[in-house]
Design an enzyme around this catalytic site. Sequence first.
Site, PDB file in Angstrom:
ATOM      1  N   GLU A 187       0.791  -1.230   0.000  1.00 12.45           N
ATOM      2  CA  GLU A 187       0.000   0.000   0.000  1.00 12.45           C
ATOM      3  C   GLU A 187       0.824   1.282   0.000  1.00 12.45           C
ATOM      4  O   GLU A 187       0.357   2.305  -0.479  1.00 12.45           O
ATOM      5  CB  GLU A 187      -0.951   0.010   1.204  1.00 12.45           C
ATOM      6  CG  GLU A 187      -2.040  -1.050   1.149  1.00 12.45           C
ATOM      7  CD  GLU A 187      -3.056  -0.790   0.030  1.00 12.45           C
ATOM      8  OE1 GLU A 187      -3.313   0.382  -0.285  1.00 12.45           O
ATOM      9  OE2 GLU A 187      -3.564  -1.774  -0.534  1.00 12.45           O
ATOM     10  N   SER A 467     -55.279 -20.908  31.712  1.00 11.51           N
ATOM     11  CA  SER A 467     -55.139 -21.771  32.880  1.00 11.51           C
ATOM     12  C   SER A 467     -53.742 -21.763  33.507  1.00 11.51           C
ATOM     13  O   SER A 467     -53.547 -22.381  34.547  1.00 11.51           O
ATOM     14  CB  SER A 467     -55.492 -23.211  32.506  1.00 11.51           C
ATOM     15  OG  SER A 467     -56.836 -23.262  32.068  1.00 11.51           O
TER      16      SER A 467
END
Lengths: 777, 201
Positions: A187, A467
């Site tokens: 780079e 329930s």
Amino acid sequence: MAKRAKPTRKSRRGDSRWFRRLLVIGLIAVVGVGAVYVAYLDYTIRSQFEGKRWALPARVYARPLELYAGMSLTAEQFTDELENLKYRTDQSPDAPGTYKRQGDRFQVVTRGFTFWDGKENSHALTLDLAGGHLAALDDSVTGAPLGLVRMDPAQIGGIYTARNEDRILVRLQEVPPLLISTLLSVEDRTFYSHHGISVRAILRAMFSNLRAGGTVQGGSTLTQQLVKNLFLSNERKISRKVNEAIMALLLEWHYQKAEILETYLNEVYLGQDGARAIHGFGLASQFYFQRPLDQLKPQQIALLVALVKGPSYYDPRRNPARARQRRDVVLDVLAEQKVLTPLQVAQAKPQPLGVVPGSPSGITPYPAFLDMVKRQLRHDYREQDLTSEGLQIFTTLDPLVQHSAEHALSTRLQALEKSRGIRHGALEGAVVVTSIEGGEVLALVGGRDPRFTGFNRALDAQRQIGSLVKPAVYLSALEQPDRYTLATLLDDSSLSVKIPGQKYWTPQDYDHQYHGQVLLMSALAHSYNIPTARLGLDVGLANVIDTLHKLGVEGDIPAYPSLLLGAINLRPIMVAQMYQTLAAGGFRTPLSAIRDVLTADGKPLQRYPLTVQQTAAPAPVYLVETAMQQVVRSGTAVALSHYLPASLDIAGKTGTTDDMRDSWFAGFTGDKVAVVWVGRDDNKPAGFSGASGALTVWGTMMHDVATRPLQLTRPANVETAWIDSASGQRTDSDCEAGVQLPFITGSVPSAYVSCHQGATDGNPVDKTIDWIKGIFR
Amino acid sequence: MKQTAIQATGVMVLGLALLLSGCATTIAPVEDQSVGSTNARRATTNTQTPDGVEVFPAQNAPLSQQSIEPMATNPGEFAAPHTTAPQSPAVVALVDNANRQAGSGELDGAAAALERALRIEPRNAGLWQRLADIRLRQNQPGQAESLALKSNTLAVGDKATQAGNWRIIAKARRMRDDVDGAHQADSRADALIGRDAGSAN
């Protein structure tokens, strides 16, 4: 006029003077504005560079798997765990994070990890599994048996800023020199000699771009790339280029090369995981190879550097051929630049990319659980600290249980839809699984698509519980042993209650049948509505509401008689809390998703310790638990026997609401509480009872989960007696209609009836009784 | 963020532990010959690491089963050790860890080790009792009492463990200036081990 003419003449000479003045002023202004602008840029880079450069997201981990001889563990579960942890198979495992399986024998080299209570080193292990258990756990090197080994925990997500950036910070001195020389070779070869921009690099780039007729090479230095990433947008404008150059020069003016390089290494964008952006080489190394930077091989370093040019275009998971080509170009550069010897490059090139398979897309594979973790953390931490301090969050999630829960919910919902011809996707559901004694949330599923981040039904769906409320009604009654026992006869005949300001309330059973006089235990086991309503009214709504609060239900509970049959909206997590208290013998432990929190560098910050509070007396809870086991043995949940062995002695309760809008099952084994809800988001009838819907999910899930049988410890103040099932009176142990039931000391019925007087008229109670007899004998 | 608070409580706890150590005789570890011998053996066989022991040889378990019941006043009180004896060497190792950390005042660490052990054996009354004892030493009488009550529900038929739990409850109540409650708890402990009320302290 003359007065005006004079200045006009003068002005010709004056014009040039003025012009020069203007020029000077203009120049000063331009220089001034330029200087101000540069000063502004200077301020921007300095404040940002020196201030918080990176937000470090909190890292969230699952529970670590603790290995010890005798534990419940199948080869499939262990393989699942190793895959979660991204361990690699290896013919001769020697590096941390590798394993080999031969049938029921595993050789594993664990990764070391720093926990709240210290560091767990890497271990070479040999595991032998047999019959669903870990039969032996030995040190692979010495062959000596090991008592307890803790695996590393799987990372299950992070807590990110709005930009979803993720990174693992690395210090320059920790970065392998090969990575730095590779990066610079590819780079920015003149990094150590330029002052921010490199004219030579720009000219070279222009030349090769001209020759190629397009952009093949960037002339940007690392410094410029960093400036671009840190401060600027991605647009291709000349103004941005100018800004970039100025800021690069300023950055170099103020900071050392080492600081710039270190920042670059941590900032560079190297990949994307769903919405999560992968920044820096530290995280990229984990993301692609599941190992730290300093353990990377040359070809792996070459791949990471190759990605700088375009993490998406060269994505090694999606475009492996392209990535490999680019990696090999990088390796060639390394040979050319004499960073690696030709032999090293020749050895590296034939190697595969070595990238671990991708994790499920998105920020986390478990969005519902992570949602709970975040909510819990927000009580104690600021959002900013969570997204920027790099905290390590150790949670209670058991990925093995979670996977079983997710799988059970999605497959069962599909099957349920298919069985009734319901449109695909109409049914939804939620699952919560917790440990009993620790109150730890082991699994949380917020919907049938567990990867979907959205409405979290486990935490937010307020649904009628039907329930599921009944154990609280029966507990309220059994807390008064002088009035109620499991042998109390309840009246199941038509009931109408006048409600002030309203019409009559006339509860019904789904089958619209009446069962006459039934034992209290059978009324709960069969979930009869009318006896429950009578019982609840007799005990008092206030008592029942108080019991619900004691069990952990929060918020206002309106005192309507319909509450007794479950006309109360609760979130699944709240139901789990209620059943946790029951399962733990009346000791409530606040449900928690977090064990402890460490700082970024591994220092202990906070623990979420185990706490218990006794909110219900053990003896009545024991009676309710016994009755809830009866629900599974012979009551509304007998279908559970299709999924699970009777030997688990599970206690549970089905729940169904009006027109079958909600289908619930809540229950517990010896170590886990689980709650399942099934229904529709639009609250239309789903068409399933608790037993035909949620129970099937529960059973499918628990079948795959390691668990232990429920063995209730009988409190000292509980005794047993033989009871005649028809009359609820004491009888002899050899009687046909006799059943052995637990009683709180002093509450055994005093009246005695002989077998020969006991009526047996084939009512459903007797079927229950036969079951009970089988169990208690 | 939280560290200063943790440190502060740490200092308080340490101070309290020193204060309490004077009256901690009834919950001192059991004198048992096997403890010494296994400790000696452990020193040579454990794979110790400088940053904390995490791996324990299974066979040379570093702790006798008895030493997990530190609350009883004498070995003769072990009526039904089944509710407190660890089933797995892993738990034995963790309890040993907890004992060592508690001994050096690292009470948070000791509690963490006990919680790890409880995840493996959640219904082991002895582990709940040890945790209750740690909470007592951390000046958390509410949790100490709750945890001791929890231990009691799992220690049915195990009078020694129950007695130890009532002693912890008595201390917790004394800590909250509940003198009558403390006396009642001591009486229950005395009754369990067949002593006259009031002779324990």
